[in-house]
Enzyme design. Structure first.
Site, PDB file in Angstrom:
ATOM      1  CE  LYS A  33      -0.820   0.518   4.997  1.00  0.00           C
ATOM      2  NZ  LYS A  33      -0.203   1.813   5.196  1.00  0.00           N
ATOM      3  CB  THR A  34       4.062   2.218   1.639  1.00  0.00           C
ATOM      4  OG1 THR A  34       3.569   1.892   2.941  1.00  0.00           O
ATOM      5  CG2 THR A  34       4.903   3.477   1.729  1.00  0.00           C
ATOM      6  CG  ASP A 225      -1.267   5.001   5.151  1.00  0.00           C
ATOM      7  OD1 ASP A 225      -1.921   4.012   4.764  1.00  0.00           O
ATOM      8  OD2 ASP A 225      -0.084   4.932   5.534  1.00  0.00           O
ATOM      9  CD  GLU A 226      -2.203   1.935   8.510  1.00  0.00           C
ATOM     10  OE1 GLU A 226      -3.237   1.255   8.521  1.00  0.00           O
ATOM     11  OE2 GLU A 226      -1.064   1.442   8.452  1.00  0.00           O
ATOM     12  CD  GLN A 256      -3.102  -4.611   8.605  1.00  0.00           C
ATOM     13  OE1 GLN A 256      -2.096  -4.216   9.183  1.00  0.00           O
ATOM     14  NE2 GLN A 256      -3.149  -4.752   7.286  1.00  0.00           N
ATOM     15  NE  ARG A 616       1.962  -6.298  11.335  1.00  0.00           N
ATOM     16  CZ  ARG A 616       1.581  -5.668  10.233  1.00  0.00           C
ATOM     17  NH1 ARG A 616       2.336  -4.722   9.723  1.00  0.00           N
ATOM     18  NH2 ARG A 616       0.474  -5.989   9.606  1.00  0.00           N
TER      19      ARG A 616
END
Length: 773
Positions: A33-34, A225-226, A256, A616
């Protein structure tokens, strides 16, 4: 310019090239996504969109820095510098700096961190003569924070009978008055706390339509973002700014969403299409981070949640290793196992310390792990403990610097007025506070005219002289700030105020460490000045330095070059990735937390937390749980977390546990029970303690073997069970070899050579040993 699309898969290309109108990118864990966000911004600029018209909001400074660096490499640094990119709080602080005068605040307002806010609340509770055991400062601040994040201002609070009644029912009828006094005290001090940065931005955009129009016109393309972690206040600001052009792109993953306790509202992402009926939805489902086993195991757990957006995360990465599941006798045994595995992987696979992360549900779990790592001489760093900028000596020096920038900052002023000690006691401080209130002035205004007003507020001549000398010193620093850089001024403050002299008088290791911390702050200031001087649009001002500190998180302060194992709560691990991840403490009532088993919503957030922890891991993940654990000074029994039962056995490598077949056609009791084997049993199905909770029955299919697991060869104290050369396991000392046995059966002793602890002589009738061979 680089060909932006050659590095993207087909779905990512769609997300990058869709630039007009509302867009939601559902980004599964590790799906790049980044990269999509940075390439999308670069594509906008390549299309001719002015970089000044692009706003990108993130949740960490680290994420913003990384994105800016990537964009610079794609399109060149000049355009990247023009972007408004940063955390919600840093971007809104920037807007407020420019517009704060409209709200009656100075442009150089102080940003209070949580400790500053707690200190203000403490003083107010004391001044109002309230019981601090009932009105616990941190709890009161939490309540106020919740009000602000839900846009419940002081006026709204007193106009809401339900809120007032709720606080009265909680035996805290003065919460509203504390809230009112806290807001007034912050305003008088020219200070805002973190929540104010959001609340006051909402106030600014609501009360001043021309300001809203100005920033709507500036931010024609907005990216968040997020998005699943936004709270109600953030949601409203973004919605208002985007309402003119509706070129809004939100990126997130409902799986998340783990910050409900901070006010994050998962409905913001789940209901995005209700806000924008013509929104385009693009799911990023290919995981580039983790192995197939890790991805599939994470999918199996999160699939149990009912409230989620539809997606199917998959990966083309290799299958990878199964996930080892270790059943520990105690938290010490668990910690020893983790430390031993790290040691072995470093030895056999040449891994570095920084390749490992140990994730836990609560900070208290780190103690045993730290102890085990120290014994193995493994370097580590604990995140989420006392931040560098929260240490007393650092807060003291920063308080001086804060007063130079904002003399109205009462919290900072009261902190330094008698530090180092200069004979200004609490009686004087109380007279200053009361006098300022009576004169309807701030304390700095009283100090500015102390020789005229001192006697009027009840001060004697020697005290007036001390206060006048103190204020003269502060003003001299302010004059110096006009001509010298912030490093020189800070060094002058540290020396002239007497802080360095006071710290150096303490020659204990702790005292030496405090001096070193101040030196480290000076290094930070020097580095800041050098960096800002090199930047084309650099701002080397003290105000900018203090703002950066106030908005920095603990993770932002870490040095990525340090070769250390990372220890942190799962909440802090969000957005990070490591080759090897240990998820420890996987027990019912610990993870999921006992505090989160009352509603389905709470349990589903715990499950999302587990999903975040597992995803992670890049190459390898480990699960551990303990059958006994110290909690609140007592030993408590533990049973495996329900999340372990939700993972298919084929993805697990079960360690130190024997399996038995299905129990479907047998009594609920084990036949071994009557043969004297009293090793712990874990019955199938939901824990009776939670049968009345709003939790669906647990699936019996996956971890059936754990239900009847037992360690091999439990030993009591009989000599017939133990012999020379046996390999044994102790719940605190770890693995060892029996070197000798002596004494009669009733008082037998064994000399055991433990790997980590060396030789110890144990009384067998008390020792909790397990034979391993």
């Amino acid at each position: 310019m680089k060909d932006l699309f050659k590095d993207l898969n087909e779905i990512q290309k769609q997300a990058v090239s869709t630039t007009e109108g509302p867009l939601m990118i559902i980004a599964g864990a590790g799906s790049g996504k980044t990269r999509v966000l940075t390439y999308r911004i670069a594509h906008l600029i390549e299309k001719g969109i002015d970089s000044f018209n692009i706003l990108a909001l993130t949740f960490t400074n680290k994420a913003a820095r990384e994105m800016k660096e990537r964009i610079s490499s794609l399109i060149g640094g000049t355009e990247a510098k023009n972007l408004w990119m940063g955390t919600f709080h840093s971007v809104f602080a920037r807007i407020l700096r420019a517009e704060a005068h409209k709200l009656g605040f100075p442009s150089n307002f102080t940003i209070y961190d949580s400790q500053d806010s707690v200190n203000v609340i403490k003083k107010l509770i004391s001044e109002m003569q309230l019981d601090s055991d009932i009105y616990k400062p941190k709890q009161v601040l939490g309540r106020i924070s919740s009000y602000k994040n839900n846009l419940i201002t002081v006026r709204a609070y007193f106009n809401n009978p339900e809120l007032i009644e709720a606080d009265q029912a909680a035996m805290k009828p003065k919460i509203g008055e504390i809230y009112k006094a806290y807001v007034e005290r912050c305003f008088k001090s020219g200070a805002m706390d973190f929540d104010d940065l959001l609340l006051r931005t909402n106030e600014l955009l609501t009360r001043f339509p021309e300001v809203l129009a100005k920033y709507q016109d500036r931010f024609r393309y907005i990216m968040v973002d997020e998005y699943q972690d936004t709270n109600h206040s953030q949601y409203l600001i973004v919605k208002a700014l985007a309402s003119r052009f509706e070129n809004i792109c939100v990126v997130g993953d409902d799986a998340q969403s783990i910050y409900a306790f901070r006010g994050a509202n998962i409905r913001n992402i789940l209901d995005f299409q209700k806000d924008y009926s013509d929104a385009k939805i693009i799911p990023l489902e290919q995981n580039y981070r983790s192995t197939q086993i890790i991805v599939e195991a994470a999918n199996e757990v999160i699939a149990k949640n009912r409230d989620q957006l539809e997606k199917n995360v998959w990966t083309q990465n290799n299958e990878g290793d199964k996930i080892p599941l270790y059943r520990a006798l105690s938290d010490a045994d668990e910690a020893n196992y983790v430390a031993a595995e790290i040691f072995n992987l470093k030895l056999t696979q040449q891994k570095r310390n920084k390749d490992f992360a140990i994730l836990y549900r609560t900070n208290a779990q780190s103690r045993a792990i730290e102890e085990a790592l120290r014994k193995k001489n493994i370097a580590y760093q604990v995140y989420g403990g006392l931040s560098f900028y929260q240490r007393k000596e650092i807060k003291d020096l920063l308080a001086y610097l804060r007063v130079l920038v904002n003399p109205r900052d009462q919290e900072a002023l009261l902190r330094i007025i008698n530090y180092p000690a200069r004979g200004i006691g609490n009686t004087t401080l109380n007279k200053l506070i009361v006098g300022a209130d009576q004169q309807d002035q701030s304390i700095n205004e009283i100090l500015e005219n102390i020789e005229l007003l001192g006697q009027a507020i009840g001060l004697n001549k020697p005290t007036i002289e001390k206060l006048a000398n103190f204020w003269t010193m502060i003003k001299s620093f302010q004059v110096l700030l006009k001509t010298e850089d912030v490093y020189e001024v800070a060094m002058k403050v540290a020396i002239t105020s007497g802080i360095l002299k006071t710290l150096k008088e303490d020659d204990t290791p702790e005292g030496i460490s405090r001096v070193e911390n101040v030196q480290e702050l000076m290094n930070s200031l020097q580095g800041f000045v050098d960096e800002q001087r090199q930047l084309e649009d650099g701002d080397p001002s003290l105000n900018y330095f203090l703002e950066n500190i106030a908005l920095a998180s603990d993770l932002d302060n870490g040095n990525e070059e340090d070769d250390k194992v990372s220890l942190m709560t799962i909440h802090l691990a969000k957005g990070l990735e490591f080759p090897v991840v240990f998820i420890v403490g996987l027990e019912e009532n610990l993870f999921p937390s006992q505090m989160s088993l009352n509603t389905r919503q709470e349990l589903e957030e715990e499950r999302r937390l587990f999903y975040v922890a597992l995803t992670r891991a890049e190459k390898k993940a480990y699960f551990t749980y303990a059958t006994t654990r110290f909690r609140w000074g007592k030993i408590v029994d533990g049973e495996p977390s329900r999340f372990l039962e939700e993972i298919n056995n084929k993805h697990l490598e079960i360690l130190n546990i024997e399996f038995k077949g299905s129990t479907k056609n047998r009594s609920g009791l084990d036949s071994d029970l009557f043969d004297g084997d009293f090793s712990p049993r874990y019955p199938k199905g939901p824990n009776p303690k939670y049968q009345n909770k709003q939790e669906p029955p647990r699936s019996p299919q996956n971890l059936k073997p754990i239900s009847n697991a037992k360690l091999t060869h439990p030993v009591g104290g009989s000599l017939s069970d133990l012999k020379l050369g046996d390999h044994v396991l102790h719940d605190r000392f770890g693995k060892g070899i029996v070197k000798s046995i002596e004494g009669d059966p009733e008082n037998a002793k064994a000399l055991i050579d433990f790997e980590n602890e060396g030789e110890k002589k144990l009384l067998l009738k008390f020792a909790k040993l397990k034979i391993l061979n």
